[in-house]
Design an enzyme around this catalytic site. Structure first.
Site, PDB file in Angstrom:
ATOM      1  N   LYS A 170       0.882  -1.086  -0.114  1.00 19.68           N
ATOM      2  CA  LYS A 170       0.042  -0.008  -0.012  1.00 19.68           C
ATOM      3  C   LYS A 170       0.873   1.137  -0.038  1.00 19.68           C
ATOM      4  O   LYS A 170       1.657   1.591   0.957  1.00 19.68           O
ATOM      5  CB  LYS A 170      -0.986   0.103   1.218  1.00 19.68           C
ATOM      6  N   GLU A 245       9.612   2.128  10.759  1.00 23.64           N
ATOM      7  CA  GLU A 245      10.630   3.189  10.479  1.00 23.64           C
ATOM      8  C   GLU A 245       9.948   4.264  10.676  1.00 23.64           C
ATOM      9  O   GLU A 245       9.067   4.481   9.874  1.00 23.64           O
ATOM     10  CB  GLU A 245      11.419   2.857   9.280  1.00 23.64           C
ATOM     11  N   CYS A 279      12.949  11.711   7.390  1.00 22.08           N
ATOM     12  CA  CYS A 279      12.902  11.389   8.828  1.00 22.08           C
ATOM     13  C   CYS A 279      14.308  11.717   9.378  1.00 22.08           C
ATOM     14  O   CYS A 279      14.399  11.752  10.786  1.00 22.08           O
ATOM     15  CB  CYS A 279      12.276   9.960   9.109  1.00 22.08           C
ATOM     16  N   GLU A 381       8.518  16.488  15.514  1.00 26.85           N
ATOM     17  CA  GLU A 381       8.977  16.601  14.044  1.00 26.85           C
ATOM     18  C   GLU A 381       8.034  17.587  13.422  1.00 26.85           C
ATOM     19  O   GLU A 381       7.089  17.276  13.207  1.00 26.85           O
ATOM     20  CB  GLU A 381       8.978  14.896  13.553  1.00 26.85           C
TER      21      GLU A 381
END
Length: 478
Positions: A170, A245, A279, A381
């Protein structure tokens, strides 16, 4: 380009169980560039059934057969590389040069490196009288993000295929077009039917169905920590392996003996690459208090230069495109406003689009100084081109502040004394550390500590994520 309304299941392009269309938006123009179907649990069921049926035969293929398949995949990918790069630029705003050099270039390397690991991997070894066997884990659900759409698919797909697993993918609904082209590449390369399957849709529906499916043996997810928790919760009921992750808030420690030309320029550019949507971006720059003013001046100069070439991602001169969509544009802009409201000093950039850009989800490259560790911009973040500069008085404080985060994906250290840098790197609680802008190592394991996830991608570590370990006692009587 295949019909974006179709899914790739069991070696064919098929209609969704229930047609539901959604626009794919070009973030540079805010215009729809395609309409894709959003799938449902019924589509996931069909894809999983195909992958399950294909697994025994594919798991039994020889090392040589899989290596030959990888060779064909790489050649087909290279033949379609220009088309793939254009798709990434259109769907998520990656500048054309970045789409060619890194978005597609890294994907080729990761296929090649997975083949190299497969070539040398010892699947069976005898330890005393016991055979230690590594076997493919089974059907793997891959849920991938929009920021590095091809890269993050291949870092999962390549080792899964090398291990002998079958896959249900996906991709992000924001950047599905390059994934559809990749499905064509795999089909052209002769990947057996059912080995690779693709269902588009949302995380809330398709992603959740993959995570919870009883016939999926492993789910590998890349995305936010919030979404990763939901995937893990959905997967827990079937006790499948979960590889994650997740987010990051990486620290960049610039030691007083660093080469500031290298450290500051590289630190800012690494934060801004891909419009800050990485990231592992070093979004917290720690500088010694005695060098604060000099480093701020240097960082501002880099940001001003970066701002001059923000714009149309199809232009070869552009180095920074938009963020990937309206939601991200709103979030990043809100975080910049929060930084100002909480008292950080705006060094460069700020809220709103760059001048002369009246549409598109463009963010001004932004730097804050006088950031305290408790500020929102230092803790959450942001996933945009926003850098926070914090100060420290001694190395113990720098290390403590660097580790004062729920994340642990990456860290950066700059010093002209390599041994000095190594000592600092040893104390940073993160899965990948960069010292002095090193050459990129495509085999280095990638993954995080703490809420940045679990497990590793790339190299031999990425391969073993997709393998079970079986011990056969009494295999040898000697």
């Amino acid at each position: 380009m295949p019909d974006p309304r179709l899914f790739y299941i069991d070696g064919s392009w098929v209609e969704p169980a229930t047609p539901r269309l959604a626009d794919v938006i070009n973030p540079a123009t805010e215009a729809s560039i395609a309409r894709i179907s959003h799938g449902s649990s019924a589509d996931v069921d069909r894809a999983v059934a195909a992958a399950r049926a294909a697994f025994p035969a594919f798991a039994a293929t020889s090392r040589e057969e899989r290596l030959a398949l990888f060779g064909r995949i790489v050649e087909c990918f290279k033949a379609r590389r220009e088309e793939l790069a254009r798709a990434v630029t259109a769907e998520m705003g990656s500048p054309a040069k970045l789409s060619w050099d890194m978005q597609t270039g890294s994907s080729i390397v990761y296929f090649e490196e997975a083949a190299a690991v497969l070539r040398d991997f010892e699947f069976d070894r005898l330890k005393g009288t016991t055979l230690i066997a590594h076997e493919p884990i089974g059907v793997c659900g891959l849920i991938t993000p929009w920021n590095w759409p091809l890269n993050q698919i291949v870092t999962k797909l390549a080792p899964a295929l090398a291990a002998g697993c079958t896959v249900v993918l996906k991709p992000s609904e924001l950047s599905p077009l390059s994934a559809l082209l990749l499905a064509e590449v795999l089909h052209e390369a002769g990947v057996p039917k059912g080995v690779f399957n693709l269902v588009n849709g949302t995380g809330a529906e398709v992603g959740a169905a993959i995570a919870a499916h009883p016939d999926i043996d492993m789910v590998s997810f890349t995305g936010s920590t919030r979404a990763g928790i939901l995937v893990a919760e959905a997967a827990a009921k079937t006790v499948k392996r979960v590889h994650q992750e997740l987010g990051g808030k990486s620290a960049n420690i610039i030691l007083p003996d660093a080469n500031l030309d290298l450290a500051v320029t590289d630190g800012v550019n690494r934060c801004f690459i891909n419009s800050g949507q990485s990231c592992i971006a070093p979004t917290r720059m720690f500088v010694h208090r005695s060098q604060k003013d000099e480093i701020i001046d240097r960082a501002k100069a880099v940001a001003v230069a970066a701002a001059a070439i923000v714009g149309d991602p199809t232009s070869p001169e552009t180095t920074m495109g938009p963020v990937a969509g309206m939601a991200q544009f709103t979030k990043v802009g809100g975080m910049i406003e929060t930084g100002i409201a909480e008292g950080a000093t705006l060094v460069a950039g700020g809220p709103g689009r760059p001048k002369d850009l009246s549409r598109g989800y463009f963010i001004r490259p932004t730097i804050f100084s006088d950031v305290s560790p408790d500020m929102t911009i230092a803790r959450q973040e942001i996933f945009g081109p926003v850098l926070s500069i914090l100060t420290y008085d001694d190395e113990a404080e720098a290390i403590r502040l660097a580790n004062d985060t729920v994340y642990g994906l990456a860290g950066y250290v700059y010093s002209q004394d390599e041994e000095h840098a190594r000592r600092i790197a040893a104390h940073i609680r993160a899965g990948r550390i960069f010292i002095n802008n090193p050459p990129f190592d495509f085999n280095a394991p990638f993954g995080g500590y703490k809420q940045s996830g679990n497990g590793r991608e790339l190299g031999i570590f990425g391969m073993t994520e997709f393998l079970e370990v079986k011990a056969v006692l009494g295999y040898s009587q000697v």
